[in-house]
Motif scaffolding. Sequence first.
Motif, PDB file in Angstrom:
ATOM      1  N   VAL A  36       0.836  -1.205   0.000  1.00 11.52           N
ATOM      2  CA  VAL A  36       0.000   0.000   0.000  1.00 11.52           C
ATOM      3  C   VAL A  36       0.866   1.249   0.000  1.00 11.52           C
ATOM      4  N   LEU A  37       1.864   1.288   0.842  1.00 10.73           N
ATOM      5  CA  LEU A  37       2.713   2.476   0.953  1.00 10.73           C
ATOM      6  C   LEU A  37       3.463   2.738  -0.345  1.00 10.73           C
ATOM      7  N   THR A  38       3.964   1.701  -0.982  1.00  9.09           N
ATOM      8  CA  THR A  38       4.650   1.862  -2.259  1.00  9.09           C
ATOM      9  C   THR A  38       3.712   2.438  -3.310  1.00  9.09           C
ATOM     10  N   ALA A  39       2.485   1.935  -3.352  1.00 10.73           N
ATOM     11  CA  ALA A  39       1.499   2.461  -4.305  1.00 10.73           C
ATOM     12  C   ALA A  39       1.238   3.942  -4.043  1.00 10.73           C
ATOM     13  N   LEU A  40       1.061   4.308  -2.799  1.00  9.33           N
ATOM     14  CA  LEU A  40       0.798   5.710  -2.442  1.00  9.33           C
ATOM     15  C   LEU A  40       1.975   6.608  -2.828  1.00  9.33           C
ATOM     16  N   LEU A  41       3.180   6.153  -2.549  1.00 12.92           N
ATOM     17  CA  LEU A  41       4.365   6.946  -2.867  1.00 12.92           C
ATOM     18  C   LEU A  41       4.584   7.066  -4.367  1.00 12.92           C
ATOM     19  N   ASP A  42       4.059   6.088  -5.112  1.00 13.89           N
ATOM     20  CA  ASP A  42       4.146   6.128  -6.575  1.00 13.89           C
ATOM     21  C   ASP A  42       3.026   6.957  -7.204  1.00 13.89           C
ATOM     22  N   GLY A  43       2.175   7.576  -6.370  1.00 17.31           N
ATOM     23  CA  GLY A  43       1.166   8.480  -6.879  1.00 17.31           C
ATOM     24  C   GLY A  43      -0.261   7.968  -6.864  1.00 17.31           C
ATOM     25  N   ALA A  44      -0.475   6.749  -6.390  1.00 20.48           N
ATOM     26  CA  ALA A  44      -1.840   6.231  -6.306  1.00 20.48           C
ATOM     27  C   ALA A  44      -2.631   6.991  -5.246  1.00 20.48           C
ATOM     28  N   THR A  45      -3.914   7.117  -5.475  1.00 20.49           N
ATOM     29  CA  THR A  45      -4.793   7.666  -4.452  1.00 20.49           C
ATOM     30  C   THR A  45      -5.016   6.583  -3.399  1.00 20.49           C
ATOM     31  N   PRO A  46      -5.517   6.950  -2.225  1.00 21.71           N
ATOM     32  CA  PRO A  46      -5.839   5.919  -1.240  1.00 21.71           C
ATOM     33  C   PRO A  46      -6.815   4.868  -1.788  1.00 21.71           C
ATOM     34  N   ALA A  64      -9.743  -3.942   2.716  1.00 22.80           N
ATOM     35  CA  ALA A  64      -8.691  -3.183   2.032  1.00 22.80           C
ATOM     36  C   ALA A  64      -8.805  -1.675   2.239  1.00 22.80           C
ATOM     37  N   GLN A  65      -9.995  -1.125   2.082  1.00 25.37           N
ATOM     38  CA  GLN A  65     -10.161   0.328   2.234  1.00 25.37           C
ATOM     39  C   GLN A  65      -9.897   0.767   3.668  1.00 25.37           C
ATOM     40  N   ALA A  66     -10.450   0.045   4.628  1.00 21.29           N
ATOM     41  CA  ALA A  66     -10.252   0.403   6.036  1.00 21.29           C
ATOM     42  C   ALA A  66      -8.784   0.259   6.437  1.00 21.29           C
ATOM     43  N   ASP A  67      -8.136  -0.801   5.972  1.00 25.90           N
ATOM     44  CA  ASP A  67      -6.725  -0.999   6.297  1.00 25.90           C
ATOM     45  C   ASP A  67      -5.846   0.083   5.688  1.00 25.90           C
ATOM     46  N   THR A  68      -6.166   0.484   4.468  1.00 29.37           N
ATOM     47  CA  THR A  68      -5.405   1.550   3.811  1.00 29.37           C
ATOM     48  C   THR A  68      -5.568   2.863   4.562  1.00 29.37           C
ATOM     49  N   THR A  69      -6.786   3.194   4.913  1.00 30.51           N
ATOM     50  CA  THR A  69      -7.056   4.420   5.673  1.00 30.51           C
ATOM     51  C   THR A  69      -6.341   4.390   7.015  1.00 30.51           C
ATOM     52  N   ASP A  70      -6.384   3.245   7.683  1.00 25.06           N
ATOM     53  CA  ASP A  70      -5.727   3.106   8.981  1.00 25.06           C
ATOM     54  C   ASP A  70      -4.214   3.288   8.856  1.00 25.06           C
ATOM     55  N   LEU A  71      -3.614   2.692   7.834  1.00 25.24           N
ATOM     56  CA  LEU A  71      -2.170   2.838   7.626  1.00 25.24           C
ATOM     57  C   LEU A  71      -1.795   4.292   7.401  1.00 25.24           C
ATOM     58  N   ILE A  72      -2.530   4.970   6.539  1.00 22.27           N
ATOM     59  CA  ILE A  72      -2.258   6.391   6.270  1.00 22.27           C
ATOM     60  C   ILE A  72      -2.369   7.209   7.549  1.00 22.27           C
ATOM     61  N   THR A  73      -3.415   6.974   8.303  1.00 25.57           N
ATOM     62  CA  THR A  73      -3.632   7.719   9.544  1.00 25.57           C
ATOM     63  C   THR A  73      -2.501   7.490  10.534  1.00 25.57           C
ATOM     64  N   ARG A  74      -2.147   6.241  10.747  1.00 26.04           N
ATOM     65  CA  ARG A  74      -1.103   5.918  11.728  1.00 26.04           C
ATOM     66  C   ARG A  74       0.257   6.483  11.331  1.00 26.04           C
ATOM     67  N   LEU A  75       0.621   6.330  10.054  1.00 25.97           N
ATOM     68  CA  LEU A  75       1.920   6.841   9.615  1.00 25.97           C
ATOM     69  C   LEU A  75       1.965   8.367   9.633  1.00 25.97           C
TER      70      LEU A  75
END
Length: 83
Positions: A36-46, A64-75
């Motif tokens: 997920v983090l690699t995708a986000l850093l490569d320009g993907a939206t959440p 998937a959506q909840a986990d992605t949101t949680d990762l973004i929030t925590r980091l």
Amino acid sequence: MRFPDHITMTAAENGAVLLNGRTGRYFQINATAHLVLTALLDGATPAEAAEHLAETYPGAADRAQADTTDLITRLTIIGLLIP
């Protein structure tokens, strides 16, 4: 999304390690968080990163959506990611 200048990421066997160059503190993330983090850093939206996660791990598609949101929030809270 991007890392602050003092954060670096190194791929590891089961995910990745994030290093805060200011504090010397390491953070280990698992393979799904790394995906997920690699995708986000490569320009993907959440939403796109969550979709990629769901495609890669179909058994976790419902989370998937909840986990992605949680990762973004925590980091973001601990200063490892700039949204």
